[in-house]
Structures are given as C-alpha cells and as structure tokens.
Design a protein around this motif. Sequence first.
Motif, mmCIF file in Angstrom:
data_model
loop_
_atom_site.group_PDB
_atom_site.id
_atom_site.type_symbol
_atom_site.label_atom_id
_atom_site.label_comp_id
_atom_site.label_asym_id
_atom_site.label_seq_id
_atom_site.Cartn_x
_atom_site.Cartn_y
_atom_site.Cartn_z
ATOM 1 N N GLY A 25 8.783 7.872 71.739
ATOM 2 C CA GLY A 25 7.911 7.176 70.805
ATOM 3 C C GLY A 25 8.712 6.202 69.976
ATOM 4 O O GLY A 25 9.766 5.707 70.395
ATOM 5 N N GLY A 26 8.241 5.950 68.766
ATOM 6 C CA GLY A 26 8.884 4.956 67.916
ATOM 7 C C GLY A 26 10.323 5.282 67.569
ATOM 8 O O GLY A 26 11.168 4.385 67.496
ATOM 9 N N GLY A 27 10.604 6.558 67.364
ATOM 10 C CA GLY A 27 11.979 6.947 67.025
ATOM 11 C C GLY A 27 12.949 6.660 68.151
ATOM 12 O O GLY A 27 14.013 6.068 67.945
ATOM 13 N N GLY A 28 12.580 7.081 69.361
ATOM 14 C CA GLY A 28 13.443 6.838 70.504
ATOM 15 C C GLY A 28 13.621 5.364 70.778
ATOM 16 O O GLY A 28 14.718 4.890 71.108
ATOM 17 N N ALA A 29 12.537 4.604 70.622
ATOM 18 C CA ALA A 29 12.610 3.162 70.818
ATOM 19 C C ALA A 29 13.532 2.532 69.776
ATOM 20 O O ALA A 29 14.314 1.625 70.081
ATOM 21 C CB ALA A 29 11.216 2.543 70.742
#
Length: 209
Positions: A25-29
């Motif tokens: 999600g946003g964190g990994g991205a």
Amino acid sequence: MHERLTDKTLAGFAEELSARKPVPGGGGAAAYVGALGVALGSMAGSFALGKASLEQFQDDVRADLEAAERVRGSLIELVDGDAAAYLELSQAYKMDRADASRADVIERATKGAAKVPFAMMREICSAIDLIEDLENKVSHMLLSDIGCGAILCRSALEAASLSVFVNTESLGDRGFAQSLEADCADMLDDYVPRAEAITRRVADRIRRH
C-alpha cells in the motif's frame, strides 16, 4: 506472503500495488520511492568518481555513496517490513471479539504498523542529507538526477508520514502517539523545505546554463 514484494519485477510490483489487496500500500510505495530517490543520488555520485574536475570531492563522494547504499538497502527492506506489519495488524483485528487480549494485541500491532513508516521517514531524511551534500559535487550533466532524487525523497517523506498518522490516530496510548506525531512533524518541517530547495537550485542552475 509467499514471495517478497522486493523480489518482484518493477511491473510485478506495480501490478500488486494496483490490485484489490491490502499490501503493498502507501507505506510500501513510499519506501520504494525513497529508495529510488537515493539511488538517483548514488548514480550521480558514481559518475563523479575519477573525474579530474571533481578531484577535490572524491573522498566525500565515496563516503556519501557508502552511506547511500545503506539507506537504499534499508528502505528496500522496509517495503516488505511495512507489508508484514500491516498483515500482523489485520490478523489482530480478526481475533474473536470475546478474547480479552484482543485490544492489547491490536494496540501492539498498531504501534508496530506506525513504527515502520516512521523508520522510513528517518531513512528518507538521511537520503535528503546525502543528496544535498552531493548537489555541488557531481557533474552539471547529472544535476537533473539530483533534482529528481530530491523530488522523489520529498514525496516519499510526506507519503510515509501519512502511514504513521493513520495508525497513531487510533492508538489508546496517546503519549506514544503524540510523541511519534511530533517527531514526524519535525522531520516534515525540516526536510520538506530542504528537498524543495534542492530542486529549485538545481532547476535554476540548469536553466541558466
């Protein structure tokens, strides 16, 4: 997860990111974008090595490249770390509501899910430090890469902060939450303007050349 996200191809990671799945999600991205940002700084620095016109910067550039490799590796690891923390949190929420330990398990998992993007932010701040240091020690032909690296790192820093805040808002331990939020705010206040300033300086130098 049977396969590490970071073992996927670029196209494969993008496909996973677009799918109806909770991770990545946003964190990994954010971690991945930060890794790309510092990698651009490394590329520009690598081309400075051995260049006669930049001889006076060789030792500094080598030190920056060594530090950048560590930062990039850490951010890549945090891509999978973020996914693991989210999955742990999702499992906590699936616990039987009658289980007396459920609230404590969720609290611990939420703290873990907040700590991972916070760690990303610290690494991205280090990346911005390195890009800032390399700015005047690389070839003019590679200044655009320095600017692009700063842009990516700034975006990654802001994106990672959202992953911290979305978790701290639900924590029962408000002292922990507020302390983490304050540290995030300090990093944003300091490093977002610095990254933006790098980009402006680079753009001005390129356009005047």
